[in-house]
Each structure stands twice: as C-alpha cells, then as structure tokens.
Write an enzyme that holds these catalytic residues in place. Structure first.
Site, short mmCIF file in Angstrom:
data_model
loop_
_atom_site.label_atom_id
_atom_site.label_comp_id
_atom_site.label_asym_id
_atom_site.label_seq_id
_atom_site.Cartn_x
_atom_site.Cartn_y
_atom_site.Cartn_z
CG ASP A 89 7.73 -3.19 -1.66
OD1 ASP A 89 7.40 -3.83 -2.67
OD2 ASP A 89 7.40 -2.01 -1.47
CD GLU A 90 3.46 -5.46 -3.65
OE1 GLU A 90 2.27 -5.32 -3.42
OE2 GLU A 90 3.98 -5.26 -4.77
#
Length: 393
Positions: A89-90
């Site tokens: 998620d990054e």
DNA sequence: TCTGGGGTCCTAGGACCC
DNA sequence: TCTGGGGTCCTAGGACCC
C-alpha cells in the site's frame, strides 16, 4: 461498497483480523473510528474487543489488496516513469523534472489522490518532499485523503514535535532506549549529540539521528530489488508435540517455499528452520549447503535435519522454513551426494508445478497429508488458493 | 478466545586459514 | 608460569519495516 455492502467499514469501528480459531487472532488493519478506541495493529482481537465492545471484525482478502495495489501503481506510472513499490500500500514516485509536464507537485498530488479515490474507491495520503524519508513522514501526517508537504524548512514545525517512536526505524526496542536518554520527541533526537547516539546504538544511532534531521539520500528505484531469500512460516492450529506432526507442517511449508523458488527461477544454498514454542520463545537453525538446489525433497530433507538438531522436545506453536543464498537456477551445480537422481527429481517437481499451475494447488498433493487434518500447503497470507507467486509484487 | 506472516539488515562470536 | 594479527566464512540472534 461497490458490491453493495450496507455499512462502510471505514466509518464504523472495525478491523481486519485473522481467524482466532486457528490461533491467528490479531488485528491486521483498523478503521479510523477503531483507532479512536486506541486499537493498535498487531494486538489481539480479544484485547481489541475489550477496548471496543461491538467491534466489527472482517477477514482479510489479500488478493483484492494486490489488485487494488496494482491499479494504484498503474495510475502513478502515468505521472512518472520512476515508481518504487515499497509495500502493498505504499509507493515512492520520483517527480524530479516531471513538473515540466504536469506542473506544481502539490496540485498534481491532489489530482492523483482524487483520481485514486474516484476511480478506485479508496483514499490515500500523499507526502511530498525532497527525499524518500521526508516524503514518507509527510504521508503519515493527518489522515485520511490528504496531501502534505514536509520540506526541510518545515521539519522543525511539522516533524520535530512528534513522539520519537513515530520516526521510521525507531521501533519497540529503540524507543525505550531513547527515552532513557531523555529523548522523547523527534526534535530531541535531532538536537542530540551524534557521538553519544553512536556509542549507545552503533550505526543505528547515526542513522536515526540523520533521519530526525531529514537527511536521507537513496534514489527511487524503478526496478525490483534482488530477492535475498524466500520463506514461509505458520502458526499451527494446535501445539505440535511430536516430530512426525512437525515434519508434516515443515513439508507443507517447504512445498510453498520450493514452488516460489522455482517460480522465480532460482536455486538456494542455505536452508533455515525456525521454531516458536508455546511460551513464545523463538529459535532457529540454518545450514549452508555447498551446492544449489530448488528441489522440494532436498530442501525438506535438510529442514528435517535442522529441526531435529534444535527442537527442545517441547510444545511448538509456530514453524518456519526459509531459503536464501540464492543463485540463478540455470547451470546450477549438481551435488555428488544426493541419493536421488537429480534429473528425475527436477522433472517431478516441474510436473507437479505445472499441474498446480493449470488446475489449482489442491489438484495434486502428497499422500502423507490425506486424512491428516493438516493442510498440504501452508504459508502465505492468502485465505484463497494461491494462483502463482513472484509475479505479484 | 492471547499474542500473524513476509521480508532486510546488522552485530557478535567462533572456526579456520596463513 | 605462553599465547599475534589479518582475513573469510558461517551461525545465531535481534532490530526494523509493512
């Protein structure tokens, strides 16, 4: 929500959690309302429920997250050729010189953020600065659905007042050591004497001191870093008290590890086995082998030896198998010492891989697992069947 | 109904070589 | 009654990230 759910999990106290029955009962992710009850990622669901009776707990859907992640990266790549995946998620995006094409970074960040929200259905935070460390710290500021800058001249105002544990690389062990030195905020750390930190924390001391001053110079790497090792581990649904059962779990983990290894086209020269007992004490043993292999049987046989060498004959709650010292699979050195015909073993592994790829991983399993109540394959976060592995991240 | 799973990097100590 | 120094490789354990 797109599939017609009644409540938006983001707007009520809710967490994504593992299955308590199989002893996987921890908080994997939490909603902002759940955070207001001081629920923390990693704590037990039991404790989370005590803090918040009526807490909604839902199971994870890892492959959905991977799909969402891929869709997000696709959008990001429209704005720069240099996008580094940091986790599911990054991402880091290098916007150097890209303002010529797309304009002011803050404006573009807002466009990207809104596109992700409107096109994909989830919100993100975006942090902007001159290096990856500051950009990441910026992204951690107020959530959700926000764009923040954290340029060097904003450090004293925006980063220094934060508790020192908020700084990346200051974790559970370092924070108390810093507190003992009277360091409580990131600002305290920044103003501290580097020599002192280095004497107490070795190179880690200098690193976090540099971070607290916004000093970090790594580049945004588009290519995937070389894989260093492949491991799978699992908390067993019950305490394992005999070698035979332990070997079944070790085999099921080895199946996963070896399949991933072959899928990546690699061989290994180091095998490690790790154990956690019922009192949560962990220990491990590793062995370097003087040839390279990707054979399920060969890795399993080494893993069994390692288990025998370290197991303290006590109830075990967690087992892991990990391979490293990786090399390209082609031209791998064959061992003089393996009993089984390596050519045949290779053909067998590859036939099994192909059947699983074509018909699902349950299509073919070892007879030893039949009626054992133990899964023939373990490891991985997926509740669903693995399609195939290394291709994802 | 206590406490996940997948990684990377660093440090310390011992064995062994010359 | 003693006992170097430089190096590599291997293993164990701990710290951090998501």
């Amino acid at each position: 929500m797109q599939h017609g759910a009644l409540a938006d999990l983001r707007e009520i106290p809710s967490v994504v959690g593992g299955n308590e029955e199989s002893r996987h009962g921890i908080v994997l992710a939490k909603s902002l309302p759940a955070k207001r009850f001081h629920i923390q990622t990693g704590e037990t669901l039991y404790s989370a429920r005590q803090k918040c009776p009526g807490l909604v707990v839902v199971p994870p859907h890892y492959w959905l997250y991977v799909e969402c992640s891929n869709a997000m990266v696709q959008i990001l790549r429209e704005y720069s050729p240099e996008v580094q995946r940091f986790s599911v998620d990054e991402c880091f995006l290098d916007y150097t010189k890209m303002d010529k094409h797309f304009g002011d970074p803050v404006k573009v960040a807002n466009v990207i953020k809104n596109r992700i929200r409107d096109e994909l259905g989830f919100t993100v935070n975006i942090g902007i600065s001159v290096n990856k460390l500051l950009a990441k710290m910026a992204g951690e500021l107020k959530k959700p659905d926000m764009v923040h800058t954290l340029y060097p001249d904003e450090i004293p105002e925006k980063m220094w007042p934060l508790p020192v544990k908020e700084l990346i690389m200051v974790g559970r062990a370092t924070a108390p050591k810093l507190h003992a030195l009277g360091i409580h905020t990131i600002g305290d750390l920044a103003k501290c004497d580097v020599q002192l930190l280095e004497s107490k924390l070795k190179s880690h001391g200098r690193l976090i001191w540099e971070f607290s001053n916004g000093i970090e110079g790594s580049s945004v790497r588009n290519d995937r870093p070389e894989m260093k090792g492949i491991g799978n581990s699992t908390t067993t649904p019950f305490d394992v008290t005999d070698e035979k059962t332990a070997f079944m779990f070790i085999l099921s983990l080895t199946e996963t590890v070896a399949m991933r290894l072959r899928d990546a086209g690699l061989c290994c020269s180091l095998v490690a086995v790790s154990i956690r007992n019922k009192d949560f004490i962990s220990y491990a043993r590793q062995r370097k082998i003087h040839y390279a292999t990707d054979s399920t049987d060969e890795i399993y046989s080494i893993a069994k030896q390692l288990f025998r060498e370290i197991w303290r004959d006590e109830p075990v709650r967690h087992l892991g198998v990990r391979v490293s010292a990786l090399s390209l699979g082609k031209n791998s050195q064959l061992s003089f010492f393996t009993q089984k015909d390596p050519v045949k073993m290779k053909a067998l592994d590859s036939a099994v891989d192909n059947i699983r790829l074509k018909h699902g991983s349950r299509a073919i399993t070892r007879a030893a697992f039949a009626h054992s109540g133990i899964s023939a394959r373990s490891g991985g976060v997926g509740e669903e069947d693995y399609p195939i592995m290394s291709s994802i991240l």
